[in-house]
Design a protein around this motif. Structure first.
Motif, short mmCIF file in Angstrom:
data_model
loop_
_atom_site.label_atom_id
_atom_site.label_comp_id
_atom_site.label_asym_id
_atom_site.label_seq_id
_atom_site.Cartn_x
_atom_site.Cartn_y
_atom_site.Cartn_z
N HIS A 33 53.49 32.83 71.18
CA HIS A 33 52.76 34.01 70.68
C HIS A 33 51.27 33.97 70.99
O HIS A 33 50.61 34.99 70.92
N ASN A 36 48.09 35.91 69.16
CA ASN A 36 48.67 36.97 68.31
C ASN A 36 49.35 36.43 67.06
O ASN A 36 49.69 37.20 66.17
N TYR A 37 49.59 35.14 66.98
CA TYR A 37 50.37 34.59 65.87
C TYR A 37 49.79 34.88 64.49
O TYR A 37 50.54 35.30 63.60
N PRO A 38 48.49 34.72 64.24
CA PRO A 38 47.96 35.04 62.91
C PRO A 38 48.22 36.51 62.52
O PRO A 38 48.55 36.79 61.36
N GLN A 39 48.09 37.42 63.46
CA GLN A 39 48.36 38.82 63.16
C GLN A 39 49.84 39.03 62.86
O GLN A 39 50.20 39.77 61.95
N LEU A 40 50.71 38.37 63.60
CA LEU A 40 52.14 38.46 63.34
C LEU A 40 52.49 37.89 61.97
O LEU A 40 53.38 38.42 61.28
N GLN A 41 51.78 36.86 61.55
CA GLN A 41 52.00 36.31 60.21
C GLN A 41 51.60 37.31 59.14
O GLN A 41 52.28 37.40 58.10
N GLN A 42 50.54 38.07 59.37
CA GLN A 42 50.14 39.09 58.40
C GLN A 42 51.19 40.20 58.31
O GLN A 42 51.50 40.69 57.22
N VAL A 43 51.75 40.59 59.44
CA VAL A 43 52.82 41.59 59.45
C VAL A 43 54.03 41.05 58.71
O VAL A 43 54.65 41.74 57.89
N ARG A 46 53.55 41.16 54.99
CA ARG A 46 53.63 42.50 54.41
C ARG A 46 55.07 43.01 54.36
O ARG A 46 55.52 43.57 53.35
#
Length: 64
Positions: A33, A36-43, A46
């Motif tokens: 990833h 992009n991994y930190p953003q994917l973790q936020q998704v 949620r």
């Protein structure tokens, strides 16, 4: 090589490789990833806060 008239099974040589050859120096999320991994973790946090949808290679919730 399969004998005549016998089906040939697909090779799974990667699964039989020594662990050292299958293990990367960096964690798999970084390799797959990237940034992009930190953003994917936020998704993930949620939309799946209880980690109901998971498997060995899924995005982990933040803090795991």
């Amino acid at each position: 090589m399969a004998a005549e008239g016998q089906a040939r099974l697909p090779s799974r040589a990667a699964d039989r490789a020594p662990v050292a050859r299958r293990t990367a120096a960096r964690p798999w999320p970084d390799l797959y990833h990237g940034a992009n991994y930190p953003q994917l973790q936020q998704v993930k946090a949620r939309w799946d806060p209880r980690d109901f949808f998971h498997h060995d290679l899924s995005v982990r919730p933040p803090g795991r």
